[in-house]
Motif scaffolding. Structure first.
Motif, mmCIF file in Angstrom:
data_model
loop_
_atom_site.group_PDB
_atom_site.id
_atom_site.type_symbol
_atom_site.label_atom_id
_atom_site.label_comp_id
_atom_site.label_asym_id
_atom_site.label_seq_id
_atom_site.Cartn_x
_atom_site.Cartn_y
_atom_site.Cartn_z
ATOM 1 N N PRO A 181 -14.616 1.924 1.067
ATOM 2 C CA PRO A 181 -13.301 1.663 1.659
ATOM 3 C C PRO A 181 -13.433 1.087 3.065
ATOM 4 O O PRO A 181 -14.328 1.458 3.828
ATOM 5 C CB PRO A 181 -12.641 3.044 1.692
ATOM 6 C CG PRO A 181 -13.439 3.880 0.749
ATOM 7 C CD PRO A 181 -14.833 3.336 0.781
ATOM 8 N N LYS B 240 -5.202 8.030 -3.486
ATOM 9 C CA LYS B 240 -6.162 7.286 -2.669
ATOM 10 C C LYS B 240 -5.763 5.821 -2.675
ATOM 11 O O LYS B 240 -5.908 5.126 -3.684
ATOM 12 C CB LYS B 240 -7.581 7.447 -3.225
ATOM 13 C CG LYS B 240 -8.140 8.855 -3.068
ATOM 14 C CD LYS B 240 -9.604 8.908 -3.441
ATOM 15 C CE LYS B 240 -10.190 10.291 -3.180
ATOM 16 N NZ LYS B 240 -11.646 10.345 -3.504
ATOM 17 N N GLY B 241 -5.258 5.378 -1.531
ATOM 18 C CA GLY B 241 -4.792 3.996 -1.467
ATOM 19 C C GLY B 241 -3.613 3.803 -2.402
ATOM 20 O O GLY B 241 -2.596 4.499 -2.326
ATOM 21 N N THR B 242 -3.726 2.872 -3.316
ATOM 22 C CA THR B 242 -2.666 2.606 -4.283
ATOM 23 C C THR B 242 -2.966 3.241 -5.632
ATOM 24 O O THR B 242 -2.326 2.913 -6.621
ATOM 25 C CB THR B 242 -2.495 1.083 -4.470
ATOM 26 O OG1 THR B 242 -3.736 0.526 -4.930
ATOM 27 C CG2 THR B 242 -2.106 0.415 -3.169
ATOM 28 N N GLY C 234 -9.048 4.219 2.015
ATOM 29 C CA GLY C 234 -7.950 3.394 1.541
ATOM 30 C C GLY C 234 -6.592 4.055 1.618
ATOM 31 O O GLY C 234 -5.686 3.714 0.859
ATOM 32 N N ARG C 235 -6.402 5.013 2.535
ATOM 33 C CA ARG C 235 -5.123 5.711 2.587
ATOM 34 C C ARG C 235 -4.015 4.811 3.140
ATOM 35 O O ARG C 235 -2.852 4.973 2.803
ATOM 36 C CB ARG C 235 -5.242 6.971 3.446
ATOM 37 C CG ARG C 235 -6.058 8.070 2.784
ATOM 38 C CD ARG C 235 -6.004 9.349 3.594
ATOM 39 N NE ARG C 235 -6.684 10.429 2.912
ATOM 40 C CZ ARG C 235 -7.964 10.699 3.026
ATOM 41 N NH1 ARG C 235 -8.714 9.937 3.778
ATOM 42 N NH2 ARG C 235 -8.506 11.718 2.376
ATOM 43 N N SER D 198 0.818 -1.217 0.000
ATOM 44 C CA SER D 198 0.000 0.000 0.000
ATOM 45 C C SER D 198 0.848 1.262 0.000
ATOM 46 O O SER D 198 0.320 2.361 -0.130
ATOM 47 C CB SER D 198 -0.936 0.010 1.211
ATOM 48 O OG SER D 198 -0.191 0.181 2.416
ATOM 49 N N THR E 247 -10.989 -2.436 -0.430
ATOM 50 C CA THR E 247 -12.327 -1.862 -0.547
ATOM 51 C C THR E 247 -13.358 -2.962 -0.726
ATOM 52 O O THR E 247 -13.046 -4.059 -1.210
ATOM 53 C CB THR E 247 -12.421 -0.892 -1.737
ATOM 54 O OG1 THR E 247 -12.065 -1.588 -2.934
ATOM 55 C CG2 THR E 247 -11.506 0.296 -1.557
ATOM 56 N N PRO F 238 -5.127 -0.566 1.002
ATOM 57 C CA PRO F 238 -5.913 -0.454 -0.242
ATOM 58 C C PRO F 238 -6.928 -1.570 -0.388
ATOM 59 O O PRO F 238 -6.914 -2.320 -1.352
ATOM 60 C CB PRO F 238 -4.821 -0.535 -1.315
ATOM 61 C CG PRO F 238 -3.787 -1.420 -0.703
ATOM 62 C CD PRO F 238 -3.781 -1.108 0.771
#
Length: 396
Positions: A306, A168-170, A311-312, A107, A317, A315
């Motif tokens: 998320p 956002k996330g990946t 998803g920070r 991530s 969801t 990742p």
């Protein structure tokens, strides 16, 4: 709400069943004693189920006898009970820990770059510039100066007016706004007229240079002279040529049409739906809840939820797909629905023609019955827009 659910899962909670004739008193006593119940469902007049924290359950011992209710544990949920079950399954626990470590490590990288808003600038050009400054699949997220990259993207690509980058996330989501191409301009040192770029009724005129040839309220045609760059002195009769400058706002009209066919018919939702859920972990998608779709005709809506705050950090969801059953109705059964469908399509048609920098002041819809075909909707939209167009004067 998501934080509360996550906390309850980490701390652990119980699913209980309460039997008795005074369920309302039981709930009131728990509230007055600061015991939180959630997910309350009544399965009968004397029975209900609910979720409660472990500490809250211990405090029920003094409440349940007062209202003559019996409390039974139906299930134990959450991380503490999961760890107890895994205590004798060390390899599974080690594997789960390793999976979380790998997941956290992965991530920390960008694995996907999505670009939105570009129509003229190719994706490849944007991706190449982004990769140059560190936004690319496989790039490490930490240390990226997002604000500086946004500025460089606008500087390196002249056709981009504004850019925004969100991680956002990946996934890196890049939104751009392209520069609007203005009409060809005449050199300021050359004389020119201002003519109408389209038909309309003059609403407002602001003339900075030149001789006005029309007034507010006049109807003009495309190409008609609005402000002249040829000025004659009334006393000396001398003629001079200037670069006319003006902003001429006019009322103009746009039209959109659509037909909703009788043969096509319309559909409506019956109220029945089936929900499928999947867990998306980037490269892997795991089925969480899936079953047969018993509908012959249906509409699908999909949303992503998320697990851990957009998803920070992780990742992961939840993909939720909702299948709504629909039934097809003959157009004759619902004339009003046909009209609404035709109007909606006509509005979509006219919106494609209206420039983004105009002000809509009025909207009208006209319906026509087409025998054997259906309903035709025509939408007329009145807007205020600048119709001034520079036109070079040939001085010989």
């Amino acid at each position: 709400m998501l934080v509360l659910k996550l906390w309850n899962y980490i701390a652990g909670y119980l699913v209980i069943r309460v039997d008795g004739l005074s369920l309302e008193k039981f709930i009131n006593l728990t509230i007055s004693n600061g015991i939180f119940l959630w997910g309350i469902k009544r399965s009968g007049y004397t029975t209900m189920t609910a979720c409660i924290s472990i500490g809250g359950f211990k405090r029920l011992k003094g409440i349940a006898p007062k209202v003559k209710c019996r409390v039974k544990i139906l299930g134990k949920k959450g991380l503490p009970f999961l760890l107890v079950r895994l205590r004798h399954r060390k390899m599974l626990l080690i594997g789960l820990t390793a999976f979380m470590v790998v997941l956290y490590f992965l991530s920390s990288f960008i694995w996907m770059v999505d670009i939105e808003g570009n129509l003229k600038v190719p994706d490849e050009e944007l991706l190449n510039v982004l990769a140059k400054y560190g936004i690319r699949p496989g790039a490490f997220k930490k240390g990226l100066d997002i604000s500086a990259i946004e500025n460089r993207l606008v500087t390196d690509i002249p056709d981009i007016w504004w850019a925004s980058i969100q991680i956002k996330g990946t996934k890196a989501i890049v939104k751009v706004v392209e520069r609007a191409q203005p009409p060809p301009m005449v050199d300021k040192d050359l004389p020119c007229n201002i003519v109408a770029s389209k038909d309309g009724i003059i609403h407002e005129m602001v003339v900075l240079e030149g001789q006005p040839m029309v007034r507010v309220g006049d109807t003009v045609k495309k190409g008609q002279l609005l402000v002249s760059g040829v000025i004659e002195d009334p006393e000396t009769k001398a003629t001079r040529f200037v670069h006319a400058m003006a902003q001429v706002t006019a009322r103009t009209w746009y039209e959109g049409q659509a037909i909703c066919s009788v043969e096509e018919g319309v559909v409506r939702r019956t109220g029945k739906k089936v929900v499928h859920k999947f867990i998306d972990m980037g490269r892997w998608v795991v089925e969480y809840q899936k079953g047969e779709i018993p509908f012959k005709h249906y509409e699908v809506e999909e949303k992503r939820v998320p697990f851990f705050g957009e998803g920070r950090f992780f990742p992961v969801t939840m993909i939720v797909r909702e299948y709504y059953e629909v039934e097809k109705l003959p157009a004759s059964m619902s004339l009003e629905v046909l009209r609404e469908t035709a109007q909606k399509r006509a509005m979509e048609d006219v919106n494609k023609k209206i420039p983004s920098n105009v002000k809509i002041v009025d909207k009208q819809v006209k319906y026509d019955m087409i025998e054997g075909k259906g309903i035709k909707a025509t939408v007329y939209v009145e807007v205020l827009e600048d119709i001034s167009l520079e036109q070079k004067i040939n001085v010989e």
